[in-house]
Motif scaffolding. Structure first.
Motif, PDB file in Angstrom:
ATOM      1  N   ARG A   2       0.822  -1.203   0.000  1.00 54.80           N
ATOM      2  CA  ARG A   2       0.000   0.000   0.000  1.00 54.80           C
ATOM      3  C   ARG A   2       0.864   1.264   0.000  1.00 54.80           C
ATOM      4  O   ARG A   2       0.562   2.234  -0.691  1.00 54.80           O
ATOM      5  N   SER A   3       1.953   1.241   0.747  1.00 53.11           N
ATOM      6  CA  SER A   3       2.854   2.407   0.803  1.00 53.11           C
ATOM      7  C   SER A   3       3.506   2.666  -0.547  1.00 53.11           C
ATOM      8  O   SER A   3       3.673   3.822  -0.945  1.00 53.11           O
ATOM      9  N   LEU A   4       3.869   1.606  -1.242  1.00 53.76           N
ATOM     10  CA  LEU A   4       4.469   1.769  -2.574  1.00 53.76           C
ATOM     11  C   LEU A   4       3.475   2.373  -3.558  1.00 53.76           C
ATOM     12  O   LEU A   4       3.828   3.252  -4.352  1.00 53.76           O
ATOM     13  N   TYR A   5       2.228   1.908  -3.512  1.00 55.09           N
ATOM     14  CA  TYR A   5       1.196   2.486  -4.379  1.00 55.09           C
ATOM     15  C   TYR A   5       0.967   3.954  -4.039  1.00 55.09           C
ATOM     16  O   TYR A   5       0.791   4.786  -4.927  1.00 55.09           O
ATOM     17  N   MET A   6       0.977   4.270  -2.753  1.00 54.31           N
ATOM     18  CA  MET A   6       0.783   5.655  -2.317  1.00 54.31           C
ATOM     19  C   MET A   6       1.924   6.535  -2.834  1.00 54.31           C
ATOM     20  O   MET A   6       1.695   7.604  -3.398  1.00 54.31           O
ATOM     21  N   LEU A   7       3.145   6.071  -2.669  1.00 47.10           N
ATOM     22  CA  LEU A   7       4.311   6.824  -3.132  1.00 47.10           C
ATOM     23  C   LEU A   7       4.272   7.002  -4.650  1.00 47.10           C
ATOM     24  O   LEU A   7       4.498   8.109  -5.164  1.00 47.10           O
ATOM     25  N   ALA A   8       3.958   5.937  -5.367  1.00 48.28           N
ATOM     26  CA  ALA A   8       3.868   6.011  -6.829  1.00 48.28           C
ATOM     27  C   ALA A   8       2.754   6.966  -7.241  1.00 48.28           C
ATOM     28  O   ALA A   8       2.921   7.760  -8.177  1.00 48.28           O
ATOM     29  N   THR A  28      -2.335  13.908 -18.512  1.00 44.64           N
ATOM     30  CA  THR A  28      -3.362  12.907 -18.244  1.00 44.64           C
ATOM     31  C   THR A  28      -2.821  11.499 -18.031  1.00 44.64           C
ATOM     32  O   THR A  28      -3.277  10.812 -17.103  1.00 44.64           O
ATOM     33  N   PRO A  29      -1.864  11.007 -18.834  1.00 43.77           N
ATOM     34  CA  PRO A  29      -1.382   9.637 -18.564  1.00 43.77           C
ATOM     35  C   PRO A  29      -0.812   9.471 -17.149  1.00 43.77           C
ATOM     36  O   PRO A  29      -1.059   8.454 -16.496  1.00 43.77           O
ATOM     37  N   PHE A  30      -0.086  10.471 -16.677  1.00 48.58           N
ATOM     38  CA  PHE A  30       0.449  10.403 -15.317  1.00 48.58           C
ATOM     39  C   PHE A  30      -0.676  10.390 -14.289  1.00 48.58           C
ATOM     40  O   PHE A  30      -0.628   9.659 -13.302  1.00 48.58           O
ATOM     41  N   LEU A  31      -1.700  11.203 -14.533  1.00 48.08           N
ATOM     42  CA  LEU A  31      -2.811  11.260 -13.592  1.00 48.08           C
ATOM     43  C   LEU A  31      -3.643   9.985 -13.622  1.00 48.08           C
ATOM     44  O   LEU A  31      -4.179   9.565 -12.591  1.00 48.08           O
ATOM     45  N   LEU A  32      -3.753   9.357 -14.798  1.00 41.05           N
ATOM     46  CA  LEU A  32      -4.457   8.066 -14.871  1.00 41.05           C
ATOM     47  C   LEU A  32      -3.743   7.016 -14.025  1.00 41.05           C
ATOM     48  O   LEU A  32      -4.382   6.244 -13.303  1.00 41.05           O
ATOM     49  N   VAL A  33      -2.433   6.995 -14.106  1.00 38.74           N
ATOM     50  CA  VAL A  33      -1.656   6.055 -13.285  1.00 38.74           C
ATOM     51  C   VAL A  33      -1.811   6.418 -11.810  1.00 38.74           C
ATOM     52  O   VAL A  33      -1.948   5.525 -10.957  1.00 38.74           O
ATOM     53  N   ALA A  34      -1.824   7.716 -11.510  1.00 39.54           N
ATOM     54  CA  ALA A  34      -1.987   8.148 -10.116  1.00 39.54           C
ATOM     55  C   ALA A  34      -3.320   7.673  -9.548  1.00 39.54           C
ATOM     56  O   ALA A  34      -3.376   7.150  -8.429  1.00 39.54           O
ATOM     57  N   VAL A  35      -4.398   7.843 -10.318  1.00 41.28           N
ATOM     58  CA  VAL A  35      -5.717   7.397  -9.855  1.00 41.28           C
ATOM     59  C   VAL A  35      -5.709   5.889  -9.614  1.00 41.28           C
ATOM     60  O   VAL A  35      -6.252   5.404  -8.622  1.00 41.28           O
ATOM     61  N   TRP A  36      -5.079   5.146 -10.524  1.00 41.64           N
ATOM     62  CA  TRP A  36      -4.990   3.692 -10.364  1.00 41.64           C
ATOM     63  C   TRP A  36      -4.228   3.340  -9.080  1.00 41.64           C
ATOM     64  O   TRP A  36      -4.667   2.485  -8.321  1.00 41.64           O
ATOM     65  N   CYS A  37      -3.097   4.009  -8.862  1.00 38.81           N
ATOM     66  CA  CYS A  37      -2.314   3.751  -7.638  1.00 38.81           C
ATOM     67  C   CYS A  37      -3.113   4.109  -6.393  1.00 38.81           C
ATOM     68  O   CYS A  37      -3.115   3.357  -5.408  1.00 38.81           O
ATOM     69  N   PHE A  38      -3.804   5.253  -6.426  1.00 34.44           N
ATOM     70  CA  PHE A  38      -4.585   5.672  -5.262  1.00 34.44           C
ATOM     71  C   PHE A  38      -5.769   4.741  -5.026  1.00 34.44           C
ATOM     72  O   PHE A  38      -6.199   4.575  -3.881  1.00 34.44           O
ATOM     73  N   SER A  39      -6.296   4.118  -6.090  1.00 30.78           N
ATOM     74  CA  SER A  39      -7.414   3.185  -5.891  1.00 30.78           C
ATOM     75  C   SER A  39      -6.961   1.981  -5.071  1.00 30.78           C
ATOM     76  O   SER A  39      -7.784   1.281  -4.479  1.00 30.78           O
ATOM     77  N   ARG A  40      -5.663   1.738  -5.025  1.00 31.73           N
ATOM     78  CA  ARG A  40      -5.115   0.625  -4.259  1.00 31.73           C
ATOM     79  C   ARG A  40      -4.486   1.057  -2.935  1.00 31.73           C
ATOM     80  O   ARG A  40      -4.050   0.220  -2.160  1.00 31.73           O
ATOM     81  N   SER A  41      -4.421   2.372  -2.710  1.00 28.74           N
ATOM     82  CA  SER A  41      -3.749   2.824  -1.491  1.00 28.74           C
ATOM     83  C   SER A  41      -4.531   3.863  -0.699  1.00 28.74           C
ATOM     84  O   SER A  41      -4.474   3.859   0.532  1.00 28.74           O
ATOM     85  N   SER A  42      -5.234   4.767  -1.377  1.00 26.13           N
ATOM     86  CA  SER A  42      -5.903   5.847  -0.670  1.00 26.13           C
ATOM     87  C   SER A  42      -7.180   6.263  -1.402  1.00 26.13           C
ATOM     88  O   SER A  42      -7.143   7.114  -2.293  1.00 26.13           O
TER      89      SER A  42
END
Length: 121
Positions: A2-8, A28-42
């Motif tokens: 979870r911490s790795l997803y949050m950091l990413a 947008t591509p960076f933000l799409l990845v961010a949303v995906w990471c946050f869906s798994r961490s925050s």
């Protein structure tokens, strides 16, 4: 994990925001990845991005329909063409390199142009 997803997610959000101000760095591509990471961490940060007044609508369109707005398509294609022009005239690449880069960028343009437009709700 979870911490790795949050950091990413935080890193991708920062890169996406920087990309809003730097012409050759995508947002947008960076933000799409961010949303995906946050869906798994925050879930809180995921909702913050999705509900953001400026950043949220393209992310919601993509998540809901895989759609890209007409304005975003035009801006993206124009920036890709301009980037190729700067690359070609700025570096004077070999024919092989110029063709390879053109082929890769053409694939990106084709992908962008074949995505649907968002449905009006």
């Amino acid at each position: 994990m979870r911490s790795l997803y949050m950091l990413a997610g935080l890193l991708m959000t920062a890169l996406g925001i920087i990309g809003a101000f730097l012409p050759l760095l995508p947002t947008t591509p960076f933000l799409l990845v961010a949303v995906w990471c946050f869906s798994r961490s925050s879930p809180r940060l995921e909702q913050w991005l999705l509900n953001h007044r400026t950043l949220g609508p393209p992310l919601q369109n993509w998540r809901r329909e895989g759609a890209i707005s007409a304005r975003a398509k035009i801006v993206s294609v124009c920036l890709i063409v301009a980037s190729y022009g700067f690359f070609y005239y700025g570096t004077q690449p070999s024919l092989l390199l110029a063709g390879t880069v053109a082929l890769i960028l053409s694939g990106s343009v084709l992908f962008i142009l074949t995505r649907p437009l968002p449905k009006r709700s």
